[in-house]
Design an enzyme around this catalytic site. Sequence first.
Site, PDB file in Angstrom:
ATOM      1  CE  LYS A 138      39.752  54.474 -12.885  1.00 60.20           C
ATOM      2  NZ  LYS A 138      39.712  53.429 -12.728  1.00 60.20           N
TER       3      LYS A 138
ATOM      4  CG  HIS B 298      -2.027   0.755   1.152  1.00 59.39           C
ATOM      5  ND1 HIS B 298      -2.875   1.241   0.578  1.00 59.39           N
ATOM      6  CD2 HIS B 298      -1.909   1.838   1.809  1.00 59.39           C
ATOM      7  CE1 HIS B 298      -4.203   1.917   0.409  1.00 59.39           C
ATOM      8  NE2 HIS B 298      -2.961   3.281   1.662  1.00 59.39           N
TER       9      HIS B 298
ATOM     10  CB  CYS C 226      44.513  40.787 -17.581  1.00 63.62           C
ATOM     11  SG  CYS C 226      44.118  38.471 -18.587  1.00 63.62           S
TER      12      CYS C 226
ATOM     13  CB  SER D 264      28.388  49.412  -7.727  1.00 61.46           C
ATOM     14  OG  SER D 264      27.584  49.751  -8.823  1.00 61.46           O
TER      15      SER D 264
ATOM     16  CG  ASP E 173      -6.280  -0.369   2.308  1.00 61.59           C
ATOM     17  OD1 ASP E 173      -6.427  -1.239   1.134  1.00 61.59           O
ATOM     18  OD2 ASP E 173      -6.545   1.046   1.579  1.00 61.59           O
TER      19      ASP E 173
END
Length: 914
Positions: free
Chosen positions: A769, A116, A719, A643, A152
Amino acid sequence: MAGPSNPPATMKIAVIGQSLFGQEVYCHLRKEGHEVVGVFTVPDKDGKADPLGLEAEKDGVPVFKFSRWRAKGQALPEVVAKYQALGAELNVLPFCSQFIPMEIINAPRHGSIIYHPSLLPRHRGASAINWTLIHGDKKGGFSIFWADDGLDTGDLLLQKECEVLPDDTVSTLYNRFLFPEGIKGMVQAVRLIAEGKAPRLPQPEEGATYEGIQKKETAKIDWDQPAEAIHNWIRGNDKVPGAWTEACEPLQKLTFFNSTLNTSGLVPEGDALPIPGAHRPGVVTKAGLILFGNDDKMLLVKNIQLEDGKMILASNFFKGAASSALELTEAELVTAEAVRSAWQRILPNVLEVEDSTDFFKSGAASVDVVRLVEEVKELCDGLELENEDVYMATTFGDFIQLLVRKLRGDDEEGECSIDYVEMAVNKRTLHMPHQLFIGGAFVDADGAKTYETINPTDGSIICRVSLAQVTDVDKAVAAAKDAFENGRWGKISARDRGRLLYRLADLMEQHQEELATIEALDAGAVYTLALKTHVGMSIQTFRYFAGWCDKIQGSTIPINQARPNRNLTLTRKEPVGVCGIIIPWNYPLMMLSWKTAACLAAGNTVVIKPAQVTPLTALKFAELSLKAGIPKGVVNVLPGSGSLIGQRLSDHPDVRKIGFTGSTEVGKHIMKSCAISNVKKVSLELGGKSPLIIFADCDLNKAVQMGMSSVFFNKGENCIAAGRLFVEDSIHDEFVRRVVQEVRKMKVGNPLDRDTDHGPQNHHAHLMKLMEYCQCGVKEGATLVCGGNQIPRPGFFFEPTVFTDVEDHMFIAKEESFGPVMIISRFADGDVDAVLSRANATEFGLASGVFTRDINKALYVSDKLQAGTVFVNTYNKTDVAAPFGGFKQSGFGKDLGEAALNEYLRVKTVTFEY
């Protein structure tokens, strides 16, 4: 010597039941050595025998197919006689849907046991799984009990429980636990009976419930409930009988499937669906149908069945008829006929399968869905269909259309609508998407916010791009999470995943001139370099990682055995989930590819935040990913502020990994956010100040050539650019002379001109920069040999610059320019250890280089340099197969190579005892 062990006890068993569950229990009982003396199953339906009966007939076991066992409450004598003649010692009833008279139940000396699907005494009755979900139970499971004359209510023999997941349906709960564990439980119960160890535990009445059988007429949705209760009702009736409501004008009956309470990031914006009695109208969105409870909370339904039985995506409810039928190629027609033969085998009572033949109206059951999916996999080179696909296209004609679309890699929901910006540039017309890409669609940002992306060659506006907001991040993460947890991406084989990535690489190659032109336009990349590196290496990266998809393997590990038993320990490498990738502006497409290819190969989904100043190749990539057949939601792209968008990705609780390339300062902030939010994985490729040591015994011509490349490659926006050159005293002046000579030959100009060596800097702020950087060098006393100024022309052009006499304490000796500025320092002849000490006296450690003909010196220096990459007599020689990443404050984690996969995988250890 020890005597032989006692053989396991065996019994004569009658199996009374049906379906695959009954078949599996029958097979396992025979494997245990029991004698199955007879099988009682249901009569054939539509000319098809039940799987339990078919299996028993193969084995020569007597099979009985009684349509009924009793009449007017009395057992039929002929049925009882046939049963008694078998001499069964135990009745096993796995998934039995017929009423068995007590004369049969009590006949064997061991009685009868029944399976069951609930934790009795809760949910007695035939719809136990449905009611487990409808009631929102947190625990489910099954019981095996001794049959009695109640419903049952017999004594319990064995119970096993499992967690009920928030979005479980009858099918998922059954397939995940009740089916596999239930079979084992039945076999275990029989074993306990055979050994005389089976308990009989009276069922308590406390907590006992009985609910009636769920039928279609009783499955109508009551809208005066909270959203969770409505969700439980829908999933508790999914797939049978189906929770329904009346909706629209005029009213029509709609049945809802595939419900979820996971609505994180969803906004109820779309077409209203009036539902009488509902707290609010439903809303048809791109994600599905949003419904509301009386608590004003939302749930999402993904599939709707119409009155005519056709299943559609809820998101398509108002889209009307499907698009026109595809015209099949000759090869596809051959495939269609092979599939037609499969339908014919599955539906033997159908004389001829026509386009209008309905799979389910022709007698197919759920077991046949599984068979059809497996047959298609065999016929179509491993194509993975979902069971859901069969329910979505029930007629043969519709099924073939769906199948062909999947084989072609077309999205089953139709073409994505793209509002291109068109521009005639570089002797071609560019088609550039400019909106956010979320869940497989290009959409405006929340509030329709936009910004201008600028052409650095002349300062002109290229186009307006959607500016993502925090709410857009939540939508994209929700789409990526759904694609990872519920979508096709996590279900297809690793090899098929690789096939899609190969297709994406092919599309990138087909569009390489367009991509390179956009890169020149948006980032100022020299077109010829963009073709070779920005785009060329991106294509190579996807091809490389596509090949890894089906080679991601765990291992088996010897551990101490649990004597007298033994152990097997193995590891699995699994995707981590939703990944956020934040990329820089110097190589917009290549940096995206380095991270995204490994991420997708590992099986993750991704939200990509390109640099705000260079979003256009990322958005074109999104379009190509869709054309390649990458499922919706797997790739999402959000141009916007770091941000705001990068921060939200780092903070988001559903993001499990961040890959970032950018400044050390921002990297530290991201790492902190990842720790505080949910301890998500993070890999960081940060700032650099890569030293290049040039010894007097080098090949000077090559050293000059590669020294130039080490600094001026990609306008110095690199980089791993050599941030400082150390040149041995005896060749210093000659080296500088030759470098200045070469610098003066460089052509600075329009990056789209084929003879241009040096294009504009990426954006205006960066140009400013660089001006400040050079002014600082002059102020500190370094010698400005050439350059150092903005070029007086439109755009953001800066002169290739050379500084000499740079001392260790100076700002330009310690800080990265990220521009075309060569910083040269002397070192004394022969003083290897001193120059190594100076080269390593930095908190950065991304790359480094050495030029020398002395192999011993080269090996010694490469061993001592504190950097993730060391180039010897070359520079900038990266490859998709070679790991790339830094030491110290240049970050941690790797891009490229096999090592990159580990950044997007988690290792699970699994230990078995046997």
